[in-house]
Design an enzyme around this catalytic site. Structure first.
Site, mmCIF file in Angstrom:
data_model
loop_
_atom_site.group_PDB
_atom_site.id
_atom_site.type_symbol
_atom_site.label_atom_id
_atom_site.label_comp_id
_atom_site.label_asym_id
_atom_site.label_seq_id
_atom_site.Cartn_x
_atom_site.Cartn_y
_atom_site.Cartn_z
ATOM 1 N N GLY A 148 10.027 2.049 6.373
ATOM 2 C CA GLY A 148 8.948 1.083 6.543
ATOM 3 C C GLY A 148 8.057 0.951 5.331
ATOM 4 N N ASP A 159 -0.472 14.274 12.312
ATOM 5 C CA ASP A 159 -0.480 14.230 10.845
ATOM 6 C C ASP A 159 -1.901 14.045 10.310
ATOM 7 O OD1 ASP A 159 0.673 14.381 8.353
ATOM 8 O OD2 ASP A 159 1.172 12.258 8.243
ATOM 9 N N LEU A 202 0.814 -1.215 0.000
ATOM 10 C CA LEU A 202 0.000 0.000 0.000
ATOM 11 C C LEU A 202 0.846 1.263 0.000
ATOM 12 C CD1 LEU A 202 -2.742 -1.005 2.627
ATOM 13 C CD2 LEU A 202 -2.911 -1.082 0.128
ATOM 14 N N GLY A 244 8.021 3.968 2.786
ATOM 15 C CA GLY A 244 8.790 5.137 3.195
ATOM 16 C C GLY A 244 10.223 4.748 3.435
ATOM 17 N N GLY A 245 10.995 5.666 4.010
ATOM 18 C CA GLY A 245 12.406 5.411 4.192
ATOM 19 C C GLY A 245 12.701 4.264 5.134
ATOM 20 N N LYS A 275 2.085 -3.338 8.950
ATOM 21 C CA LYS A 275 3.063 -2.258 8.849
ATOM 22 C C LYS A 275 4.414 -2.801 9.295
ATOM 23 C CE LYS A 275 -0.532 1.179 9.625
ATOM 24 N NZ LYS A 275 -0.525 1.815 8.320
#
Length: 481
Positions: free
Chosen positions: A45, A162, A39, A42-43, A64
């Site tokens: 994960g 966020d 899905l 990132g850097g 995750k």
């Protein structure tokens, strides 16, 4: 099936494979979870849509992965500590019905994993707002759905950091807005590992103080307000604020013929004030201004399933039902349906009664069978429900089984869990095979049932502390410390 080895060159596999054809890694986590499609990445994960083999009725989950294969020992140690911290945070927050539940967290093959509830729905967008036919009503709904969630979060001294449209989902099952990625955005960024965790967020949605490394509950309110402005206008937040004039220009970007009421404008303008002194102070204050008074989210109690015809063959007559004074008093106050449990206990179907007891506890706390209960969960259960559960077990077993007798034994051994397990015949460790050691008969040691089905997590042995404190609180037993 997707291989979770970060170094695998060809991670795609067939659905029937258990081992990756390219690198030989196991495709299963804990022999239970496996990844479908990726899905996000990132850097530090990746996120996958996964499946849970043990939940055939609701198999999807979100996996995750935090991978650390090229990190120094110091950063790895810090990452693991942060992982434990964020997992504890997610476990707390997952008790709210509009925050995804944390199903599991663990380390495997030197990678860290979070497994969360999958929310089936869609992310809000300006197109969704326009297609609704009433963008203002949709904005009010978003505010009324998520402000109580933010108050729940703030009460626990937690800040999302966020909030933006991609971290919100309109859930299909009940048309409620759900807030996702609590803590995960912080966990899966290199800034968190390198000491800059306070700067986590998305430019445009971040409050001015957040850009300078300071986050407050009001920072989340700012981001929620900006989210509303973006959904109403369809314009990116950076273009909605005139930095030279130091003012928001969102009204100038509204679609033609879209009129926003003075009340909603006032609420939104207060949410997005750059100055903390002028911004809305709390989610509860905004809700009061709207005319909605925040209350604690009630646990969702699913309907009791119909009795299994293979287990219940005849209906008991009213004269066969217990009519003690205690049970009559409790019948007037209980919320849950205990008919199936009563049937199992009367017939001494101890295994089925044990399973039904777990189902009732989960129904009363709004938890799912794949989760475990913590002290906060038990705090929400009315004392009448705990008393009824214990009374039914005590009556059916003539005082041998139930929560009260377990708590009394636990206190008599000085609250030492290993000694308690020796007394009641439970294994001292938790393992997938522990249910094989349960003796579902009256010949079992006193206190043997109900079993610890609802315990779990890194401190799973504390379940008896939680229940004992609940029984003391409800005046079912005395505090003997």
């Amino acid at each position: 099936m997707y291989c979770l080895n970060p170094n695998c060159n060809n991670p795609g596999n067939n659905d029937r494979d258990r081992i990756c054809c390219a690198c030989g890694s196991s495709l299963f986590l804990k022999e239970r979870y496996f990844a479908g499609k990726a899905l996000a990445q990132g850097g530090f994960g990746r996120t996958f849509l996964g499946r849970d083999r043990d939940l055939p009725t609701s198999p999807h989950c979100v996996i995750k992965q935090l991978y650390l294969q090229q990190t120094s020992p110091g950063i790895r140690k810090k990452a693991i500590a942060l992982f434990q911290q964020e997992a504890s945070l997610l476990q707390q927050l997952g008790t709210h019905p509009q925050i995804p539940t944390l199903l599991a967290h663990f380390e495997q093959d030197e990678q860290l994993y979070l497994v969360q509830e999958y929310i089936e729905g869609e992310m809000p967008s300006p197109a969704m707002w326009q297609q609704s036919g009433n963008p203002e009503a949709q904005t009010w709904k978003l505010l009324k759905d998520l402000l109580p969630v933010l108050q729940f979060v703030s009460d626990r001294n937690i800040i999302h950091r966020d909030i933006k449209p991609s971290n919100i989902i309109l859930r299909y099952s009940d048309s409620k807005f759900v807030l996702i990625d609590f803590g995960v955005s912080r966990l899966l960024t290199d800034t968190a590992l390198m000491g800059g965790a306070t700067t986590v967020g998305t430019p445009g949605y971040m409050a001015p103080e957040q850009l300078h490394g300071k986050v407050l509950p009001a920072s989340d309110l700012y981001a929620l307000g900006v989210t509303c402005l973006h959904l109403l206008t369809g314009v990116e937040p950076d273009r909605l604020y005139d930095a030279i004039a130091e003012r928001w220009t969102w009204r100038e970007h509204l679609p033609p013929n879209l009129k926003i009421s003075a009340q909603l404008s006032k609420i939104l303008n207060a949410l997005v004030q750059p100055s903390l002194k002028q911004r809305s102070s709390s989610a509860a204050a905004v809700l009061r201004e709207i005319g909605v008074f925040p209350v604690a989210p009630p646990p969702s109690i699913p309907p009791t399933p119909a009795p299994n015809p293979d287990l219940i063959t005849t209906e008991l007559s009213p004269s066969q039902k217990p009519q003690t004074r205690a049970s009559r008093d409790l019948e007037a106050t209980i919320l849950c349906d205990y008919s199936a449990l009563k049937q199992h206990l009367r017939r001494q179907h101890w295994r089925e009664a044990d399973e039904e007891t777990q189902r009732i506890l989960y129904a009363l706390t709004g938890k799912r069978p794949s989760e475990y209960l913590c002290s906060d969960d038990l705090e929400r259960i009315p004392c009448a429900e705990i008393k009824m559960l214990d009374l039914l077990w005590e009556q059916a077993s003539k005082g041998r089984f139930g929560f009260k007798v377990q708590a009394q034994i636990y206190q008599s051994v000085g609250r030492q869990y290993n000694l308690f397990c020796d007394r009641v015949g439970w294994p001292n460790h938790q393992s997938p095979s522990e249910f094989k050691s349960v003796n579902y008969s009256l010949r079992a040691p006193v206190g043997h049932l109900p079993f610890r089905r609802w315990s779990g997590g890194y401190t799973w042995w504390k379940h008896l502390d939680y229940m004992t404190e609940k029984l003391i609180q409800c005046n079912i037993i005395a505090d003997e410390r």
